[in-house]
Design a protein around this motif. Sequence first.
Motif, mmCIF file in Angstrom:
data_model
loop_
_atom_site.group_PDB
_atom_site.id
_atom_site.type_symbol
_atom_site.label_atom_id
_atom_site.label_comp_id
_atom_site.label_asym_id
_atom_site.label_seq_id
_atom_site.Cartn_x
_atom_site.Cartn_y
_atom_site.Cartn_z
ATOM 1 N N VAL A 80 0.928 -1.134 0.187
ATOM 2 C CA VAL A 80 -0.331 -0.002 0.034
ATOM 3 C C VAL A 80 0.603 1.091 0.574
ATOM 4 O O VAL A 80 2.025 1.164 0.503
ATOM 5 C CB VAL A 80 -1.302 0.364 1.077
ATOM 6 C CG1 VAL A 80 -1.747 1.620 1.440
ATOM 7 C CG2 VAL A 80 -2.107 -1.490 1.467
ATOM 8 N N PHE A 139 0.962 -1.520 -5.082
ATOM 9 C CA PHE A 139 1.235 -2.089 -5.622
ATOM 10 C C PHE A 139 2.428 -3.354 -5.079
ATOM 11 O O PHE A 139 1.472 -3.786 -4.428
ATOM 12 C CB PHE A 139 3.232 -1.026 -5.847
ATOM 13 C CG PHE A 139 3.320 -0.437 -5.254
ATOM 14 C CD1 PHE A 139 4.414 -1.639 -5.141
ATOM 15 C CD2 PHE A 139 2.497 0.375 -4.261
ATOM 16 C CE1 PHE A 139 4.771 -1.652 -3.327
ATOM 17 C CE2 PHE A 139 4.114 0.898 -2.642
ATOM 18 C CZ PHE A 139 4.824 -0.106 -2.444
ATOM 19 N N GLU A 173 11.571 1.691 4.270
ATOM 20 C CA GLU A 173 10.466 2.310 4.140
ATOM 21 C C GLU A 173 10.044 1.006 5.634
ATOM 22 O O GLU A 173 9.315 0.187 5.335
ATOM 23 C CB GLU A 173 8.827 2.560 3.043
ATOM 24 C CG GLU A 173 9.768 3.611 1.909
ATOM 25 C CD GLU A 173 8.559 3.941 1.402
ATOM 26 O OE1 GLU A 173 7.403 3.030 1.099
ATOM 27 O OE2 GLU A 173 8.692 4.534 0.195
ATOM 28 N N GLU A 210 7.323 -0.857 8.007
ATOM 29 C CA GLU A 210 6.125 -0.771 7.661
ATOM 30 C C GLU A 210 5.341 -2.146 8.955
ATOM 31 O O GLU A 210 6.235 -3.122 8.383
ATOM 32 C CB GLU A 210 5.591 -1.019 6.377
ATOM 33 C CG GLU A 210 6.267 -0.365 4.880
ATOM 34 C CD GLU A 210 5.799 0.425 3.988
ATOM 35 O OE1 GLU A 210 4.905 -1.160 3.758
ATOM 36 O OE2 GLU A 210 6.049 1.029 2.631
ATOM 37 N N ASP A 270 10.003 -1.832 3.051
ATOM 38 C CA ASP A 270 10.065 -1.799 1.339
ATOM 39 C C ASP A 270 10.334 -1.251 0.971
ATOM 40 O O ASP A 270 10.675 -0.121 0.806
ATOM 41 C CB ASP A 270 8.169 -1.303 1.532
ATOM 42 C CG ASP A 270 7.689 -0.564 -0.289
ATOM 43 O OD1 ASP A 270 8.689 -1.111 -1.097
ATOM 44 O OD2 ASP A 270 6.515 0.519 -0.046
ATOM 45 N N LYS A 285 10.403 -0.763 -6.871
ATOM 46 C CA LYS A 285 10.312 -1.044 -5.688
ATOM 47 C C LYS A 285 10.219 -2.522 -6.330
ATOM 48 O O LYS A 285 10.188 -3.549 -4.927
ATOM 49 C CB LYS A 285 8.616 -1.113 -5.817
ATOM 50 C CG LYS A 285 8.319 0.535 -5.325
ATOM 51 C CD LYS A 285 8.463 0.958 -3.986
ATOM 52 C CE LYS A 285 7.343 2.399 -3.136
ATOM 53 N NZ LYS A 285 7.952 2.388 -2.207
ATOM 54 N N GLY A 311 2.507 0.170 4.146
ATOM 55 C CA GLY A 311 3.183 1.326 4.163
ATOM 56 C C GLY A 311 3.758 2.061 4.668
ATOM 57 O O GLY A 311 3.572 1.805 6.518
ATOM 58 N N THR A 312 3.625 3.603 4.728
ATOM 59 C CA THR A 312 5.235 3.547 5.754
ATOM 60 C C THR A 312 4.652 5.180 6.584
ATOM 61 O O THR A 312 3.810 6.174 5.885
ATOM 62 C CB THR A 312 6.593 3.662 4.974
ATOM 63 O OG1 THR A 312 7.570 3.834 5.617
ATOM 64 C CG2 THR A 312 6.525 4.869 4.169
#
Length: 244
Positions: free
Chosen positions: A36, A64, A89, A91, A122, A143, A211-212
């Motif tokens: 995310v 993604f 990142e 997460e 991430d 990524k 997500g971060t």
Amino acid sequence: MKPADLVPAAATPRIPVCDLAGTQLGSFPVRRIYCVGRNFADHAREMGAVAPASKAERGSPVFFMKPADAIVTDGVVPYPPGTRNLHHEVELVVALGADAPAGVLPLADAQALVFGYGVGLDLTRRDLQAAAKAKGLPWDIGKGFDHSAPISSLLPAAAFGPVAAQSITLDINGQRRQASALDQLIWDVPDILHELSQLFALRAGDLVFMGTPAGVAALQPGDHFDARIGTALQLQGHIAPAAV
Ligand code: MN
């Protein structure tokens, strides 16, 4: 070589696995890795995006993927090729232990799919991601590269407790880089599974990087990372010299 020599041997499938906290449980085979983007307002703002002012204005999440074999479970991450700006990142990672039923997953049924949680990085080739964003191109090379998803052992959900009561941190070489309460997620775990189910068939073995928060920054070879969620989850490791 004959064509038959180029077919991978059926006897040697390489299914990536995560470690499980508690030796009785064995290991967790990974099917897919969903990620995310922009799920913390402070990180969305630091990336130059507009953070939603309320849940009603949040629109749709950014998703993604990374390949399943991008996971790293021994903490050793070679500095990747093709970048001069490798970013961390930190997460929350959600691990699904059951298949979703056909159709859209109701919010109320989402938590029942969750096997447990981990903490992961991430890792992002930020220069390549930024160039792709600028041209409206896919994010894959920024990524979804090799070793881009180091992850801790997974802890069953019952032992982890409520997500919103926990905090996530990342220290690099002993210095705090990222920290947030997990009640700051714009889309929480049921929200994200509900949204993903409208796009993909969720299955046991799927991981979701949630997500971060703010504070993403560059990593160099030799850097040590220490990511934690509460006292239950910890990921330690380092960036190794680039493989040549
Ligand atoms: Mn991320």
